[in-house]
Design a protein around this motif. Structure first.
Motif, PDB file in Angstrom:
ATOM      1  N   THR A 376     115.744  90.486  -4.214  1.00  0.00           N
ATOM      2  CA  THR A 376     114.866  90.690  -5.250  1.00  0.00           C
ATOM      3  C   THR A 376     114.873  89.331  -6.093  1.00  0.00           C
ATOM      4  N   LYS A 377     115.687  88.971  -6.853  1.00  0.00           N
ATOM      5  CA  LYS A 377     115.695  87.515  -7.473  1.00  0.00           C
ATOM      6  C   LYS A 377     115.498  86.342  -6.269  1.00  0.00           C
ATOM      7  N   TRP A 378     115.463  86.382  -5.769  1.00  0.00           N
ATOM      8  CA  TRP A 378     114.873  84.742  -4.887  1.00  0.00           C
ATOM      9  C   TRP A 378     113.989  84.641  -4.549  1.00  0.00           C
ATOM     10  N   PRO A 379     112.790  84.355  -4.612  1.00  0.00           N
ATOM     11  CA  PRO A 379     111.511  84.864  -4.298  1.00  0.00           C
ATOM     12  C   PRO A 379     111.267  83.159  -3.669  1.00  0.00           C
ATOM     13  N   THR A 380     110.584  82.979  -2.594  1.00  0.00           N
ATOM     14  CA  THR A 380     110.343  81.439  -2.228  1.00  0.00           C
ATOM     15  C   THR A 380     109.685  80.507  -3.568  1.00  0.00           C
ATOM     16  N   VAL A 381     109.657  79.233  -2.906  1.00  0.00           N
ATOM     17  CA  VAL A 381     109.004  78.691  -4.653  1.00  0.00           C
ATOM     18  C   VAL A 381     107.415  78.684  -3.913  1.00  0.00           C
ATOM     19  N   GLU A 382     106.707  79.124  -4.776  1.00  0.00           N
ATOM     20  CA  GLU A 382     105.446  78.749  -5.147  1.00  0.00           C
ATOM     21  C   GLU A 382     104.707  77.592  -4.812  1.00  0.00           C
ATOM     22  N   PRO A 383     103.645  77.830  -3.936  1.00  0.00           N
ATOM     23  CA  PRO A 383     102.891  76.597  -3.919  1.00  0.00           C
ATOM     24  C   PRO A 383     102.451  75.546  -4.848  1.00  0.00           C
ATOM     25  N   SER A 384     102.245  74.288  -5.441  1.00  0.00           N
ATOM     26  CA  SER A 384     102.010  73.728  -6.337  1.00  0.00           C
ATOM     27  C   SER A 384     100.697  73.360  -5.938  1.00  0.00           C
ATOM     28  N   ALA A 385      99.683  73.212  -7.382  1.00  0.00           N
ATOM     29  CA  ALA A 385      98.622  73.341  -7.149  1.00  0.00           C
ATOM     30  C   ALA A 385      98.506  71.912  -7.687  1.00  0.00           C
ATOM     31  N   LEU A 386      96.726  71.938  -8.160  1.00  0.00           N
ATOM     32  CA  LEU A 386      96.004  70.618  -9.030  1.00  0.00           C
ATOM     33  C   LEU A 386      96.394  70.387  -9.641  1.00  0.00           C
ATOM     34  N   SER A 387      96.638  69.179 -11.186  1.00  0.00           N
ATOM     35  CA  SER A 387      96.321  69.489 -12.512  1.00  0.00           C
ATOM     36  C   SER A 387      94.829  69.645 -12.986  1.00  0.00           C
ATOM     37  N   PRO A 388      94.786  70.437 -13.752  1.00  0.00           N
ATOM     38  CA  PRO A 388      93.342  71.045 -14.258  1.00  0.00           C
ATOM     39  C   PRO A 388      92.681  69.411 -14.146  1.00  0.00           C
ATOM     40  N   THR A 389      93.291  68.136 -14.742  1.00  0.00           N
ATOM     41  CA  THR A 389      92.517  66.822 -14.942  1.00  0.00           C
ATOM     42  C   THR A 389      92.410  66.353 -13.547  1.00  0.00           C
ATOM     43  N   ALA A 390      93.412  66.465 -12.506  1.00  0.00           N
ATOM     44  CA  ALA A 390      93.008  66.270 -11.225  1.00  0.00           C
ATOM     45  C   ALA A 390      91.952  67.149 -10.013  1.00  0.00           C
ATOM     46  N   VAL A 391      91.153  67.962 -10.826  1.00  0.00           N
ATOM     47  CA  VAL A 391      90.759  69.353 -10.149  1.00  0.00           C
ATOM     48  C   VAL A 391      89.301  68.621 -10.285  1.00  0.00           C
ATOM     49  N   GLN A 392      89.231  68.337 -12.479  1.00  0.00           N
ATOM     50  CA  GLN A 392      87.599  67.726 -12.692  1.00  0.00           C
ATOM     51  C   GLN A 392      87.896  66.060 -12.063  1.00  0.00           C
ATOM     52  N   THR A 393      88.402  65.710 -12.331  1.00  0.00           N
ATOM     53  CA  THR A 393      88.437  63.576 -11.607  1.00  0.00           C
ATOM     54  C   THR A 393      87.862  63.839 -10.286  1.00  0.00           C
ATOM     55  N   ILE A 394      88.966  64.409  -9.052  1.00  0.00           N
ATOM     56  CA  ILE A 394      88.029  65.238  -7.864  1.00  0.00           C
ATOM     57  C   ILE A 394      87.092  64.801  -7.723  1.00  0.00           C
ATOM     58  N   PHE A 395      86.168  66.301  -8.196  1.00  0.00           N
ATOM     59  CA  PHE A 395      85.405  66.671  -8.240  1.00  0.00           C
ATOM     60  C   PHE A 395      83.992  66.248  -8.070  1.00  0.00           C
ATOM     61  N   ARG A 396      84.168  64.903  -9.778  1.00  0.00           N
ATOM     62  CA  ARG A 396      83.069  64.980 -10.109  1.00  0.00           C
ATOM     63  C   ARG A 396      82.974  63.113  -9.467  1.00  0.00           C
ATOM     64  N   ALA A 397      83.910  63.234  -8.420  1.00  0.00           N
ATOM     65  CA  ALA A 397      84.209  62.073  -7.954  1.00  0.00           C
ATOM     66  C   ALA A 397      83.355  61.822  -6.811  1.00  0.00           C
ATOM     67  N   LEU A 398      83.558  63.309  -5.589  1.00  0.00           N
ATOM     68  CA  LEU A 398      83.015  63.688  -4.832  1.00  0.00           C
ATOM     69  C   LEU A 398      80.887  64.073  -5.350  1.00  0.00           C
ATOM     70  N   CYS A 399      81.038  64.418  -6.182  1.00  0.00           N
ATOM     71  CA  CYS A 399      79.193  64.605  -6.562  1.00  0.00           C
ATOM     72  C   CYS A 399      78.972  63.334  -6.261  1.00  0.00           C
ATOM     73  N   GLY A 400      79.267  62.554  -7.181  1.00  0.00           N
ATOM     74  CA  GLY A 400      79.240  61.389  -7.769  1.00  0.00           C
ATOM     75  C   GLY A 400      78.910  60.270  -6.398  1.00  0.00           C
ATOM     76  N   ALA A 401      79.316  60.946  -4.904  1.00  0.00           N
ATOM     77  CA  ALA A 401      79.627  59.701  -3.730  1.00  0.00           C
ATOM     78  C   ALA A 401      78.231  59.904  -2.948  1.00  0.00           C
ATOM     79  N   LYS A 402      78.821  58.301  -2.446  1.00  0.00           N
ATOM     80  CA  LYS A 402      76.983  58.005  -1.211  1.00  0.00           C
ATOM     81  C   LYS A 402      77.679  58.816   0.067  1.00  0.00           C
ATOM     82  N   PHE A 403      78.644  58.964  -0.367  1.00  0.00           N
ATOM     83  CA  PHE A 403      80.287  59.174   1.397  1.00  0.00           C
ATOM     84  C   PHE A 403      81.081  59.412   1.476  1.00  0.00           C
TER      85      PHE A 403
END
Length: 772
Positions: A376-403
């Motif tokens: 019970t104390k041997w959990p699987t490793v949780e999947p890692s996530a993007l940092s809040p900064t990375a989420v904001q940076t990538i999202f804004r780049a996608l919004c402003g892109a032409k292609f």
């Protein structure tokens, strides 16, 4: 008094009415991979009668029932109505690596005071063949899933509280005629102790795992019967039966589903490829057991494929004994053991476990194996996530892109990435492209999907102003005239963004994130849905129209090519694959929606994706590596995995080149396919040799001497007398085989091959001699 415990469904009632019933004392009948027998061997000891009915067979599973009433001699067994597996025989105990079984049963009716067991009866002997309970028998291994009325097995109880296959068992031992009986009797805390829905690996009863391994890999390595009870590993499996032994009373035993299989493979490369295919379909880790250093080395390039394909497989091998004077149990006693004593066997493989024979033969206290480990104390490793900064940076780049463009490689290994990927692409009109994929990562019919490639020139790279490289090993190849446009922003999201298993890998990027693809996609989708004010709806709408138009043009281009090849009677892989796609859609019950494709066409990798055009998550898989020979073994493993995961594939199709086909050890692969009832269709794109090595040479010396000579001169051709590829499968596995070289023959040959797999339930191999 008869107490009815369960009523049959309407479907089952119909099946019972139309089923075949045995009434004679020793009557038997064929039941698919099994034989159903009455076997009223002890009827003379009592009064009564019994009949048994075969209800239906489906693949490796059988439904049957037996109805009995017996009186007198309450301590005497009257019969053993049973199913016996027709092919699970002739293997030595030491060779059995896994024996998965499922048995779901119940009493439809039973009298008060019933005395009966419900059990497996497994027979071993010194000879490779022999009838159960005969002079050829040495050991009878019983597994009692139920024992009512206070009955006991032969002999006496010698051990209690054994933990095997998730249940508690007591072990009995005693002689019977000329053989020894070992009976595992269910001892779970329920009253009465019974297992009516049994799903286990019989090998868990043949072998017991050593100490810590016990808690990880379902009792596989140390031979419990061999080590603790003196059953020689050279004993041959002679029969696996499953049924019921009534003493007295009345009952109707209904076996709604039973299956058993023992999986072995006569070639290590095929075995590991089969394990990879199993894991790719089920998502569950696999375990492969091989023979010391030589077996490990024979795994060959399959180790590369599971590594680069990110497929979790554990490899275990024995090692030659280190002692040679008989001072320890397991000491060297055969001449090959000196040559097999490698100085550094551990260095052979990546995730690789091995143990010396003395260790495997060491006796240890039963309490070690039965020790409880609190997980019970041997959990699987949780999947890692993007940092809040990375989420904001990538999202804004996608919004402003032409292609904007997302490159995909391995994301489809997790089918849960499909919904957030598609939703994100639609929300922001982002183009999707598969770069050297190991699996289908996006539906081919999606309007935002713009194709796939395995190297070469990719014009989208120099057009895109924002690129997300998502779980991709080779996004593009610089030396193939691929260059980013000026000012393009690149974002890398990967569970291994630095490619630590690669000697050198680099892409200029704005941001590199170590994150799980599913988690990252859901994060980006969430911010897009929560921030509509930052999205230019008109820009996104215009991009959507352009993507849909480009996607339609791409599909039209593929269709036009197929039509042109057909009109000009050019036997090209694109025509073969397009004809195959149409036939599968037309003939299969699901119209292609439940077809599993295994793509190892190598030089025709992109053509196979483009002309098969898979849509369903997980419906097309590749090895993920570059070592040839994966597909044939993987087809067997994938088929077994589909049964395990209850994925209702109506057809499995393998697409290979002729060189790949030979690397796949077809003699072993098709032997396995027949033995384990995993019929599939193989399409060989036969270009007369290995096109890929020639293409590699031409990539460096396009006008060199080698560019002007034949494949035979380059030692990459199989001509002028090519092997009869299909007949290898016929000889080894009873497959249907045919070679076609004319366009006029192609459509009918493909349709016939599909029908063989669907109707005759056997493999079909179609050798298509395409233009080189």
């Amino acid at each position: 008094m008869i107490q009815f415990l369960l009523s049959l469904t309407a479907a089952a009632l119909v099946a019972v009415v139309s089923g075949q019933t045995l009434t004679g004392a020793f009557d038997c009948m064929a039941a698919g991979d099994y034989t159903l027998c009455q076997n009223l061997w002890g009827e003379q000891a009592g009064v009564g009668g019994q009949n048994s009915t075969l209800i239906q067979t489906s693949g490796n599973a059988v439904t049957w029932m037996t109805n009995w009433t017996w009186a007198d001699a309450p301590n005497n067994v009257k019969s053993y109505a049973n199913l016996q597996h027709n092919t699970a025989m002739g293997m030595q105990l030491s060779q059995i690596t896994t024996a998965p079984t499922v048995w779901n049963w119940t009493y439809l009716a039973e009298s008060e005071g019933i005395r009966a067991d419900v059990s497996y009866d497994i027979w071993f002997g010194e000879a490779s063949s022999g009838s159960p309970a005969s002079s050829a028998s040495s050991y009878e291994i019983m597994i009692w899933l139920s024992g009512l009325g206070g009955i006991q097995p032969v002999g006496q109880q010698i051990l209690s509280g054994l933990q095997i296959a998730g249940h508690t068992w007591n072990l009995w031992k005693g002689p019977n005629a000329n053989w020894e009986v070992l009976s595992f009797v269910i001892a779970d805390p329920e009253t009465p102790p019974e297992v009516r829905n049994f799903n286990a690996d019989l090998n868990a009863f043949f072998r017991r795992l050593y100490e810590v391994f016990l808690f990880y890999f379902a009792n596989t390595f140390i031979e419990y019967l061999i080590q603790e009870q003196g059953v020689a590993s050279t004993q041959f499996l002679q029969a696996i039966q499953t049924g019921t032994e009534p003493f007295v009373g009345s009952a109707i035993l209904f076996s709604s589903s039973f299956s058993v299989a023992i999986i072995t493979c006569p070639n290590e490369m095929v075995a590991l490829s089969a394990a990879q295919g199993f894991t790719q379909v089920t998502g569950k880790p696999s375990l492969v057991i091989v023979h010391v250093d030589v077996g490990t080395q024979a795994l060959a390039g399959a180790v590369h494929n599971v590594d680069k394909g990110r497929t979790p497989v554990v490899i275990f091998a024995g090692a030659a004994p280190f002692s040679g004077q008989g001072e320890l149990k397991g000491s060297k006693n055969e001449w090959p053991m000196w040559g097999q004593d490698a100085p550094d066997q551990a260095a052979i493989g990546p995730v690789y476990l091995y143990a010396r024979r003395e260790i495997l033969e060491e006796e240890f206290d039963e309490s070690v194996a039965n020790a409880k480990l609190d997980m019970t104390k041997w959990p699987t490793v949780e999947p890692s996530a993007l940092s809040p900064t990375a989420v904001q940076t990538i999202f804004r780049a996608l919004c402003g892109a032409k292609f904007p463009l997302i490159l995909l490689g391995h994301t489809g290994r997790n089918i849960r990435t499909f919904p957030p990927l598609v939703a994100l692409s639609e929300a922001l009109s982002v183009a999707l492209f598969m770069a050297s994929p190991s699996v289908i990562c996006v539906p081919y019919s999606h309007p935002n999907f713009l194709g796939s490639s395995f190297g070469g020139k990719n014009e989208l790279i120099e057009e895109a102003d924002v690129i997300i490289i998502l779980d991709t090993d080779v996004p593009w190849i610089d030396t193939c005239d691929n260059a980013l446009r000026e000012g393009a922003k690149v974002f890398i999201i990967d569970s291994d963004p630095l490619k630590q298993g690669t000697g050198w890998s680099h892409v200029d990027a704005e941001l590199i994130s170590k994150a799980d693809s599913e988690v990252a996609l859901k994060q980006l989708l969430a911010i897009a849905q929560a921030s509509p004010q930052e999205i230019d709806a008109s820009l996104v709408g215009e991009r959507a129209k352009q993507l849909a138009s480009r996607h339609a043009d791409m599909i039209a281009r593929f269709d036009k090519l197929e039509a042109s090849l057909l009109e000009r009677s050019i036997f090209d892989p694109s025509l073969v694959l397009g004809t195959l796609r149409e036939a599968v859609v037309e003939i299969t019950p699901s119209h292609g929606q439940r077809t599993l494709w295994l793509n190892e066409s190598i030089s025709s990798y992109p053509k196979t994706f483009d002309h098969i055009r898979p849509d369903i998550p997980g419906s097309m898989i590749c090895s993920g590596g570059s070592s040839l020979g994966w597909a044939l073994g993987a087809a067997v493993g994938a088929s077994l995995g589909a049964q395990e995961a209850k994925k209702d594939h109506d057809l499995v199709v393998v697409v290979v080149g002729d060189g790949t086909y030979l690397f796949g050890v077809p003699s072993s692969a098709y032997w396995m396919a027949r033995r384990y009832n995993t019929p599939h269709l193989t399409i060989i794109l036969n270009n007369g040799g290995w096109a890929s090595p020639r293409n590699s040479m031409m990539g460096i010396y396009p006008t060199g001497y080698g560019s002007k000579v034949s494949g035979s001169r380059l030692s990459t051709g199989f001509g002028p007398d090519m092997p009869d590829f299909a007949q290898i499968a016929t000889a080894a596995g009873g497959a249907w085989g045919k070679r076609v070289s004319e366009v006029a023959e192609l459509r009918d040959a493909i349709r016939e091959a599909i029908q063989v797999v669907l109707v005759e339930n056997r493999c079909a191999v179609l050798d298509c001699v395409v233009q080189p």
